[in-house]
Design an enzyme around this catalytic site. Structure first.
Site, PDB file in Angstrom:
ATOM      1  N   HIS A 475       0.829  -1.208   0.000  1.00 49.17           N
ATOM      2  CA  HIS A 475       0.000   0.000   0.000  1.00 49.17           C
ATOM      3  C   HIS A 475       0.868   1.265   0.000  1.00 49.17           C
ATOM      4  O   HIS A 475       0.697   2.149  -0.851  1.00 49.17           O
ATOM      5  CB  HIS A 475      -0.921  -0.004   1.228  1.00 49.17           C
ATOM      6  CG  HIS A 475      -1.740   1.243   1.382  1.00 49.17           C
ATOM      7  ND1 HIS A 475      -3.040   1.328   0.955  1.00 49.17           N
ATOM      8  CD2 HIS A 475      -1.438   2.460   1.912  1.00 49.17           C
ATOM      9  CE1 HIS A 475      -3.512   2.543   1.205  1.00 49.17           C
ATOM     10  NE2 HIS A 475      -2.553   3.249   1.790  1.00 49.17           N
ATOM     11  N   GLU A 476       1.776   1.358   0.953  1.00 46.28           N
ATOM     12  CA  GLU A 476       2.608   2.560   1.043  1.00 46.28           C
ATOM     13  C   GLU A 476       3.502   2.710  -0.183  1.00 46.28           C
ATOM     14  O   GLU A 476       3.812   3.822  -0.609  1.00 46.28           O
ATOM     15  CB  GLU A 476       3.443   2.539   2.326  1.00 46.28           C
ATOM     16  CG  GLU A 476       2.634   2.584   3.610  1.00 46.28           C
ATOM     17  CD  GLU A 476       1.703   3.785   3.688  1.00 46.28           C
ATOM     18  OE1 GLU A 476       2.025   4.839   3.090  1.00 46.28           O
ATOM     19  OE2 GLU A 476       0.643   3.682   4.334  1.00 46.28           O
ATOM     20  N   HIS A 479       1.811   4.668  -2.813  1.00 45.03           N
ATOM     21  CA  HIS A 479       2.022   6.110  -2.648  1.00 45.03           C
ATOM     22  C   HIS A 479       3.391   6.514  -3.194  1.00 45.03           C
ATOM     23  O   HIS A 479       3.539   7.556  -3.839  1.00 45.03           O
ATOM     24  CB  HIS A 479       1.948   6.483  -1.168  1.00 45.03           C
ATOM     25  CG  HIS A 479       0.581   6.507  -0.579  1.00 45.03           C
ATOM     26  ND1 HIS A 479      -0.450   7.252  -1.099  1.00 45.03           N
ATOM     27  CD2 HIS A 479       0.078   5.888   0.525  1.00 45.03           C
ATOM     28  CE1 HIS A 479      -1.540   7.092  -0.349  1.00 45.03           C
ATOM     29  NE2 HIS A 479      -1.241   6.269   0.650  1.00 45.03           N
ATOM     30  N   HIS A 482       3.412   6.815  -6.865  1.00 45.02           N
ATOM     31  CA  HIS A 482       2.728   8.052  -7.238  1.00 45.02           C
ATOM     32  C   HIS A 482       3.711   9.224  -7.153  1.00 45.02           C
ATOM     33  O   HIS A 482       3.784  10.075  -8.056  1.00 45.02           O
ATOM     34  CB  HIS A 482       1.533   8.265  -6.316  1.00 45.02           C
ATOM     35  CG  HIS A 482       0.498   9.204  -6.840  1.00 45.02           C
ATOM     36  ND1 HIS A 482      -0.620   9.537  -6.122  1.00 45.02           N
ATOM     37  CD2 HIS A 482       0.406   9.901  -7.998  1.00 45.02           C
ATOM     38  CE1 HIS A 482      -1.368  10.376  -6.821  1.00 45.02           C
ATOM     39  NE2 HIS A 482      -0.757  10.625  -7.964  1.00 45.02           N
TER      40      HIS A 482
END
Length: 688
Positions: A475-476, A479, A482
């Site tokens: 999940h992280e 980020h 991104h």
């Protein structure tokens, strides 16, 4: 400040000798930060004064673009400092952060509320149809105008003075909230005298507890540190019911014990001042103020979604609760299921229903292999990027590892830093932040950081992750991608600078590769035998995906609703001396989630996301973004999954645009339509 520090050059004020703008943390001392901030504030104000003092007609180049070029030194200094204050907050760093809070607030207001600057931007905004602007430039004009208007730039001088006072006080309070929470979380780490109290934990988990005790001078004992959220991974394994009770009780009592770390008065004042500020800015509530500049648009839209999901989630949780109680009764026990029992008996039911013991999966999830053969490999196959460790580049802490990122053609993308382990100086939870943002205007490439809070085992012992920790890492890293892939001209749009209720979408999408066969087969290998995770276990994991979703969805929705409840108070309502426990109980009853066996994921006194982080009135963002995420996962499945073609499309049309276009427009460009909620309902077992 020492005499030596006063006379030696400040490494924060000179260009770093390290690549990618990585700060020279080995040379930076705590006493360097405040002087660097003071110099950066002054330089930024001078740059803005030159913009507003120009006698020429306002243009995009002499106002908007000049504003984008300004503040480079401050950007460098604050990113270097706040990376450390989150991940390695020593007492000295915390003291600096407390001093900085009102200074940062005052400086932000000095820019955002500058009447002369706003007038120039207003002029450009009014004439934006008359000049030749690229789509990114036009959107930048619109966003700069909207953000200054939203911040209060159009208010009169008296109102601005009041607003500045409110912002300053809020900056102090939110810093106090985080400081109190960190201190109480450390104080409440649970000490066990005998290893038998930790029966059910793995050898590695016991090793981590022994190491944590040794680090505190408690040799021969065992310390279990607390996670940011209410529950704890160990609750699913501890066979000793009293140990489970102690662990959950410690977690739920954080910052509400009447000591110097009590956050109740602090959060009430935060809520009151936010409501007052919203009224000053023309909104009924803080939730109204925040959502007006998000994709949701209004608190009513948020409340409608949360209420729609809460009813079936609560019903599912009650069915799950009955199943757990049946197991307890079947064992001949005479107690009623309580919150600290839920995770333990959930695993019992999971084992019986699916023949699946999630706790026993840890030997297949060795951290280094998960990182290289899972997280990095999925990114390589999807986007063509590679990661090369750079031990020669120092990060802010010895545990933080630096990787250089390259595109498929060998060109440099930026740096990725992973800081995996928990420590007393690190705030709870997991997060991504940027030390350097990409910008063509500034000629910079990104440096991004992922922080987790995995217990660190004793030296020589492998780090074995839980499935939840594997999920958090993926999940992280979403980020991080991104932040690495956004390719924009203007720093205002760099990386994850998108609406709060959109920012979780790319990170949630990246979780889909955890179970993707080609990826899972590479990273999920037994630490001793090298054997892959058996296919039958993978099938059981898929079969159990909606299992316990009643609990998971309910605890999340309860927290999202608490956030909305606090921030949906009008100024007069927030001025009342509210009892925190009573307020929480009333709010949860209102949405039908007042189940004592299913505590809210965060209670108010340790709800850092909303009282010291950037998610005030925005914790709904996770489920709001998950609508897009679930719909996107369906798209990948329909279009061949883990392919370069799919990765390139997602990178180019979504990740790559950063904040340089309306996020829902970017989503439609990628998906070909608006998102459908049905995949989310199916994923969470709410469609029946």
């Amino acid at each position: 400040m020492t005499d030596a520090a006063a006379t030696s050059p400040n490494p924060l004020l000179a260009p770093t000798p390290l690549p990618y703008g990585l700060p020279p943390y080995g040379d930076i001392r705590p006493e360097h930060y405040l002087p660097a901030f003071e110099a950066a504030f002054a330089e930024h104000l001078d740059e803005v004064a030159r913009i507003t003092g120009a006698g020429s007609e306002p243009t995009f180049e002499n106002t908007i673009e000049a504003l984008e070029r300004s503040g480079a030194l401050l950007d460098r200094v604050e990113r270097a400092f706040y990376t450390v204050s989150s991940a390695d907050a020593t007492d000295e760093i915390q003291a600096i952060e407390e001093q900085l809070a009102p200074l940062m607030s005052a400086h932000s207001d000095a820019i955002q509320l500058d009447s002369a600057l706003y007038e120039r931007i207003q002029t450009i905004h009014d004439r934006r149809d008359e000049v030749d602007l690229t789509p990114e430039q036009r959107y930048l004009v619109e966003r700069r105008h909207r953000e200054m208007s939203h911040a209060g730039a159009a208010l009169d001088d008296a109102a601005k003075a009041t607003l500045t006072e409110l912002n300053s006080r809020l900056s102090v309070l939110t810093t106090t909230f985080e400081k109190n929470l960190l201190a109480d979380t450390n104080d409440l780490a649970v000490v066990f005298d005998d290893v038998s109290e930790l029966d059910g934990l793995t050898e590695g988990e016991i090793s981590a507890a022994a190491q944590a005790a040794a680090d505190r001078g408690l040799d021969g004992r065992y310390v279990v540190t607390l996670t940011l959220f209410t529950g704890h991974p160990y609750l699913s394994s501890l066979t000793n019911r009293e140990s489970r009770r102690r662990l959950l009780e410690a977690s739920r009592s954080r910052a509400s014990r009447g000591n110097e770390n009590d956050n109740r008065a602090t959060l009430r004042e935060i809520s009151r001042l936010r409501a007052q500020r919203a009224a000053l800015l023309g909104y009924d509530t803080h939730a109204g103020y925040i959502t007006s500049d998000e994709t949701a648009g209004s608190p009513q839209a948020v409340h409608a979604l949360l209420r729609r999901l809460a009813v079936p989630a609560a019903e599912n949780a009650r069915r799950e609760q009955a199943a757990l109680q049946a197991v307890i009764d079947g064992d001949g026990e005479s107690f009623t299921l309580e919150a600290h029992d839920w995770a333990f008996y959930t695993e019992r039911v999971r084992a019986a229903r699916y023949d699946l013991d999630r706790a026993a999966l840890r030997p297949w999830f060795e951290a280094e292999r998960v990182l290289r053969d899972g997280v990095f490999e999925a990114a390589h196959r999807l986007y063509g990027v590679t990661f090369v460790e750079r031990p020669d580049l120092p990060a802010y802490h010895p545990d933080a590892r630096v990787f250089e990122v390259f595109d498929e053609d060998g060109s440099a993308v930026g740096l990725y830093i992973l800081d995996l382990y928990t420590r007393d100086t690190k705030r709870g939870g997991a997060w991504m932040n940027s030390i350097v943002d990409q910008s063509h205007l500034r000629g910079s490439k990104p440096v991004v950081v992922n922080n987790l809070n995995v217990p660190k085992p004793a030296p020589g012992t492998p780090t074995l992750l839980t499935l939840d920790e594997v999920t958090t890492l993926f999940h992280e890293f979403g980020h991080a991608l991104h932040g690495l892939f956004a390719t924009v001209t203007y720093p205002h749009f760099a990386g994850t600078a998108v609406f709060r209720d959109f920012v979780e979408f790319p990170s949630q999408v990246n979780e889909m590769w955890i179970y993707w066969p080609e990826i899972l087969d590479r990273y999920a290998r037994h630490i001793e035998t090298g054997e892959p995770l058996p296919a039958e276990i993978v099938e059981k994991l898929h079969a159990s995906e909606t299992f316990n979703q009643g609990f998971a969805t309910s605890e999340y929705l309860a927290a999202a609703w608490l956030d909305q409840a606090w921030h949906s108070l009008t100024a007069p309502q927030a001025a009342a001396d509210l009892d925190v426990a009573e307020f929480e109980a009333s709010a949860l009853a209102d949405i039908g989630l007042a189940n004592p066996a299913v505590p809210t994921r965060y209670s108010s006194t340790y709800f850092a996301h909303v009282f010291s982080g950037g998610y005030s009135a925005g914790y709904y963002s996770y489920i709001w973004s998950e609508v897009l995420d679930a719909d996107t996962v369906e798209w990948f499945g329909e279009n061949g999954g883990l392919t370069r073609e799919n990765g390139d499309r997602f990178r180019r049309r979504l990740l790559g645009v950063g904040g340089s276009k309306d996020p829902l427009e970017a989503y439609r460009d990628f998906r070909g339509r608006d998102a459908d909620i049905q995949p989310l309902l199916k994923r969470r077992g709410l469609d029946g």
